[in-house]
Enzyme design. Structure first.
Site, PDB file in Angstrom:
ATOM      1  N   GLU A  65      22.114 -38.663  -1.304  1.00 53.58           N
ATOM      2  CA  GLU A  65      21.122 -38.134  -2.430  1.00 53.58           C
ATOM      3  C   GLU A  65      21.484 -36.816  -2.845  1.00 53.58           C
ATOM      4  O   GLU A  65      21.632 -36.437  -4.214  1.00 53.58           O
ATOM      5  CB  GLU A  65      19.838 -38.785  -2.526  1.00 53.58           C
ATOM      6  CG  GLU A  65      19.239 -38.476  -3.959  1.00 53.58           C
ATOM      7  CD  GLU A  65      19.682 -39.815  -4.780  1.00 53.58           C
ATOM      8  OE1 GLU A  65      20.084 -39.259  -6.001  1.00 53.58           O
ATOM      9  OE2 GLU A  65      19.775 -40.986  -4.575  1.00 53.58           O
ATOM     10  N   GLU A  72      26.782 -33.801  -9.225  1.00 54.74           N
ATOM     11  CA  GLU A  72      26.678 -33.752 -10.492  1.00 54.74           C
ATOM     12  C   GLU A  72      26.381 -32.540 -11.378  1.00 54.74           C
ATOM     13  O   GLU A  72      27.132 -32.012 -12.262  1.00 54.74           O
ATOM     14  CB  GLU A  72      25.151 -34.577 -10.921  1.00 54.74           C
ATOM     15  CG  GLU A  72      25.160 -36.067 -10.719  1.00 54.74           C
ATOM     16  CD  GLU A  72      23.844 -36.565 -10.745  1.00 54.74           C
ATOM     17  OE1 GLU A  72      22.918 -36.024 -10.698  1.00 54.74           O
ATOM     18  OE2 GLU A  72      23.836 -38.061 -10.802  1.00 54.74           O
TER      19      GLU A  72
END
Length: 127
Positions: A65, A72
């Site tokens: 994660e 991102e």
């Protein structure tokens, strides 16, 4: 310039985790789910090997994660406009988290779907 002090590197890493936790809803969800699972594990009386598998699984999901968040941010910084390759990079990183999360559910099923272990949990409520 590369940081040569271990303590400073550790502080930067902790700041990164803190920032991701404050900004990323999915990371907060995974941390909450991990806490619930770890509480269940305590009551189930897992063996040392089962604890090791569980901790590694939780860490894998949380680490992926964090990597997804880094991908991102890097993609958004390097390609502010929409681009198919940028979208693909973000999708692949998210897919890695999904694979790990599905694997974590599989580990949870193996560890927690045991009739004998549920007796320990129910015994707490009967006291």
């Amino acid at each position: 310039m590369k940081n040569r002090h271990f303590l400073k590197s550790l502080i930067y890493a902790l700041q990164g985790i803190r920032d991701a936790f404050s900004q990323e809803r999915n990371l907060r969800f995974h941390v909450a789910a991990a806490n619930v699972v770890l509480v269940f594990a305590w009551f189930f009386g897992l063996t040392r090997t089962e604890w090791a598998v569980l901790i590694l699984t939780v860490c894998a999901v949380l680490a992926l994660e964090l990597v997804n968040t880094a991908v991102e941010h890097a993609v958004d910084l390097s390609c502010p406009q929409k681009h198919p390759k940028a979208a693909a990079a973000k999708d692949v990183a998210a897919g890695a988290v999904l694979v790990a999360a599905v694997g974590a559910v599989g580990v949870a099923i193996v560890l927690f779907i045991r009739p004998d272990a549920w007796g320990n949990l129910f015994a707490l409520w009967q006291k």
